[in-house]
Write a protein that holds these residues in place. Structure first.
Motif, mmCIF file in Angstrom:
data_model
loop_
_atom_site.group_PDB
_atom_site.id
_atom_site.type_symbol
_atom_site.label_atom_id
_atom_site.label_comp_id
_atom_site.label_asym_id
_atom_site.label_seq_id
_atom_site.Cartn_x
_atom_site.Cartn_y
_atom_site.Cartn_z
ATOM 1 N N SER A 3 0.540 -1.066 0.101
ATOM 2 C CA SER A 3 0.121 -0.086 0.262
ATOM 3 C C SER A 3 0.698 1.400 0.434
ATOM 4 C CB SER A 3 -0.553 0.008 1.213
ATOM 5 O OG SER A 3 0.126 0.199 2.387
ATOM 6 N N PHE A 6 1.974 2.185 -3.272
ATOM 7 C CA PHE A 6 0.782 2.643 -3.936
ATOM 8 C C PHE A 6 0.781 3.921 -4.061
ATOM 9 C CE2 PHE A 6 -4.012 3.325 -5.014
ATOM 10 C CZ PHE A 6 -3.603 2.936 -5.990
ATOM 11 N N VAL A 7 0.611 4.377 -3.264
ATOM 12 C CA VAL A 7 0.835 5.937 -2.545
ATOM 13 C C VAL A 7 1.607 6.546 -3.201
ATOM 14 C CG1 VAL A 7 0.058 6.963 -0.739
ATOM 15 C CG2 VAL A 7 -0.844 5.175 -0.714
ATOM 16 N N LEU A 9 3.444 5.961 -5.449
ATOM 17 C CA LEU A 9 3.593 6.170 -7.276
ATOM 18 C C LEU A 9 2.278 7.042 -7.625
ATOM 19 C CD1 LEU A 9 3.260 2.324 -8.173
ATOM 20 C CD2 LEU A 9 4.917 3.861 -8.590
ATOM 21 N N ILE A 10 0.863 6.676 -6.764
ATOM 22 C CA ILE A 10 0.215 8.223 -7.118
ATOM 23 C C ILE A 10 0.616 9.426 -7.079
ATOM 24 C CG2 ILE A 10 -2.280 8.354 -6.484
ATOM 25 C CD1 ILE A 10 -2.568 5.937 -7.731
ATOM 26 N N PHE A 11 1.207 9.536 -5.471
ATOM 27 C CA PHE A 11 2.025 11.197 -5.403
ATOM 28 C C PHE A 11 3.045 11.497 -6.350
ATOM 29 C CE2 PHE A 11 4.925 13.715 -3.500
ATOM 30 C CZ PHE A 11 4.148 13.964 -3.089
ATOM 31 N N GLY A 13 3.019 10.350 -9.492
ATOM 32 C CA GLY A 13 1.817 10.580 -10.523
ATOM 33 C C GLY A 13 1.366 11.837 -11.076
ATOM 34 N N LEU A 14 1.394 12.089 -9.626
ATOM 35 C CA LEU A 14 0.265 13.525 -9.763
ATOM 36 C C LEU A 14 1.038 14.737 -9.605
ATOM 37 C CD1 LEU A 14 -2.167 12.359 -6.913
ATOM 38 C CD2 LEU A 14 -3.141 12.956 -9.224
ATOM 39 N N MET A 254 1.139 10.377 -14.476
ATOM 40 C CA MET A 254 0.937 8.868 -14.145
ATOM 41 C C MET A 254 1.208 7.843 -15.024
ATOM 42 S SD MET A 254 -0.866 9.077 -11.350
ATOM 43 C CE MET A 254 -0.911 7.033 -10.954
ATOM 44 N N VAL A 258 4.088 5.234 -13.636
ATOM 45 C CA VAL A 258 3.530 3.159 -13.050
ATOM 46 C C VAL A 258 4.752 2.807 -14.298
ATOM 47 C CG1 VAL A 258 2.074 1.539 -13.808
ATOM 48 C CG2 VAL A 258 1.742 3.721 -12.689
#
Length: 289
Positions: A3, A6-7, A9-11, A13-14, A254, A258
Motif C-alpha cells: 500500500s 501504491f500511494v 506511485l500515485i503521489f 504520478g500526480l 501517471m 507506472v
C-alpha cells in the motif's frame, strides 16, 4: 505492491502530471485563443528555467516566490513583445501555416541566442533546504518540493480559470477566441487581447520551466523535448481546452511513473505510446479535435 508503494506511485504520478499539465497549458491557451501553434513554446519554457537560474546566481538569497514571479514576468514580456512585433503581423495573413512557420523561426533564434549567451551546459535550479525537505504521512515519507510543484500547477490552473470565466478580461478573451471580427465591431481591442494572451502563455511556460529546473537539469536545447510533451498534452486534452490539458497531463504523468516502476528502461516510450493510441482512436472515431 504494498500500500505504501501504491500511494508513493500515485503521489509521484500526480506531481509529474501537474508538471506536464503546466508544460502544455501555455500552448493550449495560445492555440485556443489565437489559433496559432506556437512552436517557440518550448523555448519559452527553457527561458523561464534559465531566468530563474540566473536570478538565483545573481541574488542567492532571493525568496522562491520572487524567483518564480521574476521568471513569469520576464517571459511574459518576451511573449508580449514577440506577439506585438512579429506574430501579429503573421496572423494578419489569416493562414495558420504562415504564423506557425514564423514561430518556428522564432524558436530557432531564441535557442541559438540562449546558447550564445549562456553556453550549452546543463543547468539546474538549486532550492536549498527545500530540495531535501520531506514529511511523513502514515509512515510514508514524501517530498515537499514535488508537493509544492503540484500546488503551483493546480493554483495556476485555478487562477487561469478564474481569469477566463469570472473577469471582464476573460469575457473579452473568450469573445476574441469565438468571433474575433464581431468582437472588434463591439469595441473589443482584439490586438491588445492577442498580446495579453501571448504574454500569459509565455508566462505559464516560464512557470513550467522553473518547476522543470527544480526537478532536473535543463539546457538551451531542451526546448524541443518540452514542445513535444506540450504538444502531446494539448492534443490529448483537446485542442485549446485548458481543463482537458490538466487531465491529459495527469494521465501522461501517471503513465510515465507506472511504466518506469514496471520497466526502469521505459523512459518516455509508454507516454508516447499512449498518445499515439489515443490519437489513432480519435482519428478512427472522427473525434480528432
Amino acid at each position: 505492491m504494498t500500500s505504501a508503494q501504491f500511494v508513493s506511485l500515485i503521489f509521484q504520478g500526480l506531481t509529474l502530471g501537474g508538471l506536464y499539465a503546466m508544460i502544455g497549458a501555455g500552448l493550449a491557451l495560445n492555440y485556443g485563443i489565437l489559433k496559432v501553434l506556437q512552436l517557440a513554446h518550448g523555448e519559452y519554457i527553457t527561458y523561464g528555467a534559465f531566468a530563474a537560474v540566473g536570478a538565483i546566481v545573481l541574488f542567492p538569497d532571493l525568496p522562491f516566490p520572487i524567483v518564480l514571479l521574476a521568471a513569469f514576468l520576464a517571459c511574459a514580456l518576451l511573449g508580449a513583445v514577440a506577439q506585438w512585433l512579429i506574430v501579429e503581423r503573421a496572423m494578419s495573413y489569416r493562414d495558420e501555416v504562415v504564423a506557425m512557420l514564423v514561430t518556428f523561426g522564432m524558436a530557432v533564434v531564441l535557442r541559438d541566442s540562449l546558447v550564445e549567451v549562456v553556453g550549452a551546459d546543463l543547468r539546474g535550479l538549486s532550492v536549498g533546504r527545500l530540495g531535501q525537505a520531506n514529511f511523513t504521512v502514515g509512515g510514508l515519507t514524501l517530498g515537499v518540493l514535488p508537493l509544492l510543484s503540484l500546488g503551483i500547477a493546480v493554483a495556476s490552473f485555478g487562477l487561469l480559470a478564474f481569469l477566463t470565466f469570472k473577469t471582464h478580461l476573460g469575457r473579452q478573451i473568450r469573445a476574441v477566441s469565438d468571433l474575433p471580427d464581431i468582437a472588434a465591431l463591439v469595441g473589443v481591442p482584439v490586438k491588445r487581447i492577442h498580446v495579453i494572451v501571448a504574454a500569459l502563455s509565455a508566462g505559464l511556460a516560464a512557470i513550467a520551466g522553473v518547476l522543470l529546473a527544480m526537478r532536473a537539469s535543463v539546457s538551451p536545447f531542451s526546448g524541443l523535448d518540452n514542445l513535444l510533451i506540450a504538444f502531446e498534452v494539448v492534443v490529448l486534452g483537446g485542442l485549446g481546452s485548458i481543463r482537458g490539458v490538466l487531465w491529459a497531463g495527469l494521465l501522461l504523468g501517471m503513465t510515465q511513473v507506472v511504466s518506469t516502476w514496471l520497466d526502469s528502461n521505459a523512459g518516455l516510450f509508454y507516454v508516447h505510446l499512449v498518445f499515439f493510441i489515443v490519437l489513432v482512436f480519435r482519428a478512427k472515431t472522427g473525434r480528432l479535435s
